[in-house]
Design a protein around this motif. Structure first.
Motif, PDB file in Angstrom:
ATOM      1  N   THR A  31      36.920  19.553  47.999  1.00  0.00           N
ATOM      2  CA  THR A  31      38.358  19.168  47.437  1.00  0.00           C
ATOM      3  C   THR A  31      38.089  19.061  46.024  1.00  0.00           C
ATOM      4  OG1 THR A  31      39.511  18.536  49.624  1.00  0.00           O
ATOM      5  CG2 THR A  31      40.319  17.814  47.538  1.00  0.00           C
ATOM      6  N   ILE A  32      37.164  18.157  45.382  1.00  0.00           N
ATOM      7  CA  ILE A  32      37.009  17.830  44.261  1.00  0.00           C
ATOM      8  C   ILE A  32      36.819  18.937  43.589  1.00  0.00           C
ATOM      9  CG2 ILE A  32      35.913  16.054  42.605  1.00  0.00           C
ATOM     10  CD1 ILE A  32      37.696  14.539  44.734  1.00  0.00           C
ATOM     11  N   TYR A  33      35.677  19.553  44.068  1.00  0.00           N
ATOM     12  CA  TYR A  33      35.218  20.828  43.366  1.00  0.00           C
ATOM     13  C   TYR A  33      36.200  21.935  42.971  1.00  0.00           C
ATOM     14  CZ  TYR A  33      32.560  24.978  42.098  1.00  0.00           C
ATOM     15  OH  TYR A  33      32.009  25.966  41.557  1.00  0.00           O
ATOM     16  N   GLY A  34      37.071  22.082  44.107  1.00  0.00           N
ATOM     17  CA  GLY A  34      38.482  22.931  43.827  1.00  0.00           C
ATOM     18  C   GLY A  34      39.151  22.459  42.611  1.00  0.00           C
ATOM     19  N   TRP A  35      39.496  21.158  42.773  1.00  0.00           N
ATOM     20  CA  TRP A  35      40.117  20.604  41.431  1.00  0.00           C
ATOM     21  C   TRP A  35      39.606  20.688  40.150  1.00  0.00           C
ATOM     22  CZ3 TRP A  35      41.472  15.089  43.770  1.00  0.00           C
ATOM     23  CH2 TRP A  35      42.240  15.119  44.719  1.00  0.00           C
ATOM     24  N   GLU A  36      38.247  20.577  40.169  1.00  0.00           N
ATOM     25  CA  GLU A  36      37.504  20.521  38.983  1.00  0.00           C
ATOM     26  C   GLU A  36      37.247  22.279  38.260  1.00  0.00           C
ATOM     27  OE1 GLU A  36      34.553  16.667  39.411  1.00  0.00           O
ATOM     28  OE2 GLU A  36      33.626  18.712  39.561  1.00  0.00           O
ATOM     29  N   THR A  37      37.305  23.021  39.320  1.00  0.00           N
ATOM     30  CA  THR A  37      37.220  24.363  38.741  1.00  0.00           C
ATOM     31  C   THR A  37      38.680  24.878  38.813  1.00  0.00           C
ATOM     32  OG1 THR A  37      36.972  25.084  41.090  1.00  0.00           O
ATOM     33  CG2 THR A  37      34.840  24.682  39.955  1.00  0.00           C
ATOM     34  N   ARG A  38      39.638  24.498  38.894  1.00  0.00           N
ATOM     35  CA  ARG A  38      40.966  24.678  38.770  1.00  0.00           C
ATOM     36  C   ARG A  38      41.464  25.885  40.091  1.00  0.00           C
ATOM     37  NH1 ARG A  38      42.093  25.598  32.481  1.00  0.00           N
ATOM     38  NH2 ARG A  38      42.284  23.277  32.101  1.00  0.00           N
ATOM     39  N   ARG A  39      40.549  26.019  41.106  1.00  0.00           N
ATOM     40  CA  ARG A  39      40.881  26.603  42.039  1.00  0.00           C
ATOM     41  C   ARG A  39      42.026  26.263  42.927  1.00  0.00           C
ATOM     42  NH1 ARG A  39      34.735  28.485  44.179  1.00  0.00           N
ATOM     43  NH2 ARG A  39      34.385  29.582  42.204  1.00  0.00           N
ATOM     44  N   ARG A  40      42.034  24.849  42.814  1.00  0.00           N
ATOM     45  CA  ARG A  40      43.386  24.412  43.494  1.00  0.00           C
ATOM     46  C   ARG A  40      43.596  23.165  42.639  1.00  0.00           C
ATOM     47  NH1 ARG A  40      40.234  23.195  48.972  1.00  0.00           N
ATOM     48  NH2 ARG A  40      38.733  22.954  47.460  1.00  0.00           N
ATOM     49  N   ALA A  41      45.114  22.688  42.496  1.00  0.00           N
ATOM     50  CA  ALA A  41      45.532  21.646  41.822  1.00  0.00           C
ATOM     51  C   ALA A  41      45.787  20.500  42.788  1.00  0.00           C
ATOM     52  CB  ALA A  41      46.919  22.069  41.081  1.00  0.00           C
ATOM     53  N   PRO A  42      45.649  19.440  42.449  1.00  0.00           N
ATOM     54  CA  PRO A  42      45.980  18.221  43.552  1.00  0.00           C
ATOM     55  C   PRO A  42      47.495  18.035  43.243  1.00  0.00           C
ATOM     56  CG  PRO A  42      45.435  17.299  41.301  1.00  0.00           C
ATOM     57  CD  PRO A  42      45.279  18.874  41.378  1.00  0.00           C
ATOM     58  N   SER A  43      48.093  17.281  44.628  1.00  0.00           N
ATOM     59  CA  SER A  43      49.331  16.925  44.656  1.00  0.00           C
ATOM     60  C   SER A  43      49.626  15.829  43.355  1.00  0.00           C
ATOM     61  CB  SER A  43      49.892  16.370  45.817  1.00  0.00           C
ATOM     62  OG  SER A  43      48.965  15.300  46.108  1.00  0.00           O
ATOM     63  N   ILE A  44      50.664  15.494  43.058  1.00  0.00           N
ATOM     64  CA  ILE A  44      51.023  14.324  42.125  1.00  0.00           C
ATOM     65  C   ILE A  44      50.038  13.250  42.646  1.00  0.00           C
ATOM     66  CG2 ILE A  44      52.612  12.842  40.997  1.00  0.00           C
ATOM     67  CD1 ILE A  44      52.546  15.676  39.842  1.00  0.00           C
ATOM     68  N   ALA A  45      50.647  12.926  44.155  1.00  0.00           N
ATOM     69  CA  ALA A  45      49.874  11.744  44.506  1.00  0.00           C
ATOM     70  C   ALA A  45      48.474  11.652  44.381  1.00  0.00           C
ATOM     71  CB  ALA A  45      50.232  11.324  46.055  1.00  0.00           C
ATOM     72  N   ASP A  46      47.619  12.708  44.732  1.00  0.00           N
ATOM     73  CA  ASP A  46      45.981  13.199  44.860  1.00  0.00           C
ATOM     74  C   ASP A  46      45.816  13.035  43.108  1.00  0.00           C
ATOM     75  OD1 ASP A  46      45.595  12.995  47.353  1.00  0.00           O
ATOM     76  OD2 ASP A  46      45.613  15.179  47.495  1.00  0.00           O
ATOM     77  N   GLY A  47      46.480  13.549  42.559  1.00  0.00           N
ATOM     78  CA  GLY A  47      46.287  13.481  41.165  1.00  0.00           C
ATOM     79  C   GLY A  47      46.256  11.983  40.497  1.00  0.00           C
ATOM     80  N   HIS A  48      47.104  11.103  40.731  1.00  0.00           N
ATOM     81  CA  HIS A  48      47.022   9.811  40.557  1.00  0.00           C
ATOM     82  C   HIS A  48      45.903   9.217  41.287  1.00  0.00           C
ATOM     83  CE1 HIS A  48      50.594   9.325  37.992  1.00  0.00           C
ATOM     84  NE2 HIS A  48      51.330  10.561  38.856  1.00  0.00           N
ATOM     85  N   GLY A  53      40.718   6.645  40.462  1.00  0.00           N
ATOM     86  CA  GLY A  53      39.115   6.465  40.623  1.00  0.00           C
ATOM     87  C   GLY A  53      38.393   6.634  39.655  1.00  0.00           C
ATOM     88  N   LEU A  54      38.829   7.262  38.627  1.00  0.00           N
ATOM     89  CA  LEU A  54      38.115   7.426  37.206  1.00  0.00           C
ATOM     90  C   LEU A  54      38.490   6.490  36.273  1.00  0.00           C
ATOM     91  CD1 LEU A  54      38.753  11.499  36.915  1.00  0.00           C
ATOM     92  CD2 LEU A  54      36.638  10.146  37.536  1.00  0.00           C
ATOM     93  N   GLY A  55      39.425   5.613  36.769  1.00  0.00           N
ATOM     94  CA  GLY A  55      39.673   4.358  35.858  1.00  0.00           C
ATOM     95  C   GLY A  55      40.159   4.704  34.793  1.00  0.00           C
ATOM     96  N   LEU A  56      41.433   5.680  34.871  1.00  0.00           N
ATOM     97  CA  LEU A  56      42.128   6.080  33.657  1.00  0.00           C
ATOM     98  C   LEU A  56      43.620   5.076  33.285  1.00  0.00           C
ATOM     99  CD1 LEU A  56      41.933  10.088  34.129  1.00  0.00           C
ATOM    100  CD2 LEU A  56      40.585   8.684  32.749  1.00  0.00           C
ATOM    101  N   SER A  57      43.848   5.169  32.266  1.00  0.00           N
ATOM    102  CA  SER A  57      45.155   4.637  31.737  1.00  0.00           C
ATOM    103  C   SER A  57      46.204   5.464  32.305  1.00  0.00           C
ATOM    104  CB  SER A  57      45.200   4.089  30.426  1.00  0.00           C
ATOM    105  OG  SER A  57      45.170   5.438  29.753  1.00  0.00           O
ATOM    106  N   LYS A  58      47.599   5.246  31.952  1.00  0.00           N
ATOM    107  CA  LYS A  58      48.543   5.742  32.497  1.00  0.00           C
ATOM    108  C   LYS A  58      48.707   7.042  31.475  1.00  0.00           C
ATOM    109  CE  LYS A  58      51.620   2.219  34.358  1.00  0.00           C
ATOM    110  NZ  LYS A  58      52.928   1.623  34.351  1.00  0.00           N
ATOM    111  N   ASP A  59      48.280   6.778  30.256  1.00  0.00           N
ATOM    112  CA  ASP A  59      48.545   7.820  29.113  1.00  0.00           C
ATOM    113  C   ASP A  59      47.446   8.925  29.349  1.00  0.00           C
ATOM    114  OD1 ASP A  59      50.445   7.004  27.802  1.00  0.00           O
ATOM    115  OD2 ASP A  59      49.255   5.713  26.446  1.00  0.00           O
ATOM    116  N   ASP A  60      46.217   8.551  29.905  1.00  0.00           N
ATOM    117  CA  ASP A  60      45.203   9.558  29.968  1.00  0.00           C
ATOM    118  C   ASP A  60      45.481  10.267  31.530  1.00  0.00           C
ATOM    119  OD1 ASP A  60      43.660   9.142  27.872  1.00  0.00           O
ATOM    120  OD2 ASP A  60      42.324   7.589  28.677  1.00  0.00           O
ATOM    121  N   THR A  61      46.278   9.330  32.460  1.00  0.00           N
ATOM    122  CA  THR A  61      46.569   9.888  33.864  1.00  0.00           C
ATOM    123  C   THR A  61      47.338  11.220  33.712  1.00  0.00           C
ATOM    124  OG1 THR A  61      46.262   8.055  34.822  1.00  0.00           O
ATOM    125  CG2 THR A  61      47.752   9.775  35.910  1.00  0.00           C
ATOM    126  N   ALA A  62      48.417  11.090  32.395  1.00  0.00           N
ATOM    127  CA  ALA A  62      49.101  12.310  32.058  1.00  0.00           C
ATOM    128  C   ALA A  62      48.288  13.300  31.590  1.00  0.00           C
ATOM    129  CB  ALA A  62      50.258  11.810  31.067  1.00  0.00           C
TER     130      ALA A  62
END
Length: 72
Positions: A31-48, A53-62
């Motif tokens: 799943t992670i690999y698919g996101w990283e290679t753009r073969r799949r896009a995460p849902s908004i919930a999974d993107g958040h 999980g990566l410790g991003l700020s709100k701005d960096d999340t966008a």
């Protein structure tokens, strides 16, 4: 337009393997690999979930979600 953040580059900067991040998020490596290679896009919930999980700020999340055109 905001500059998108590459999730694979972020993961590597944190010193995390695919397996590490997948375990942290409770998801599969494929799943992670698919996101990283753009073969799949995460849902908004999974993107958040990924951003947390990566410790991003709100701005960096966008910026992360912009990698896939904003998520699904």
């Amino acid at each position: 337009m905001i500059a998108p953040l590459d999730p694979a580059a972020l993961r590597k900067e944190l010193g995390l393997s695919l397996a590490d991040l997948a375990a942290r998020l409770g998801l599969s490596k494929s799943t992670i690999y698919g996101w990283e290679t753009r073969r799949r896009a995460p849902s908004i919930a999974d993107g958040h979930k990924l951003a947390v999980g990566l410790g991003l700020s709100k701005d960096d999340t966008a910026r992360l979600l912009a990698w896939w055109g904003g998520g699904k």
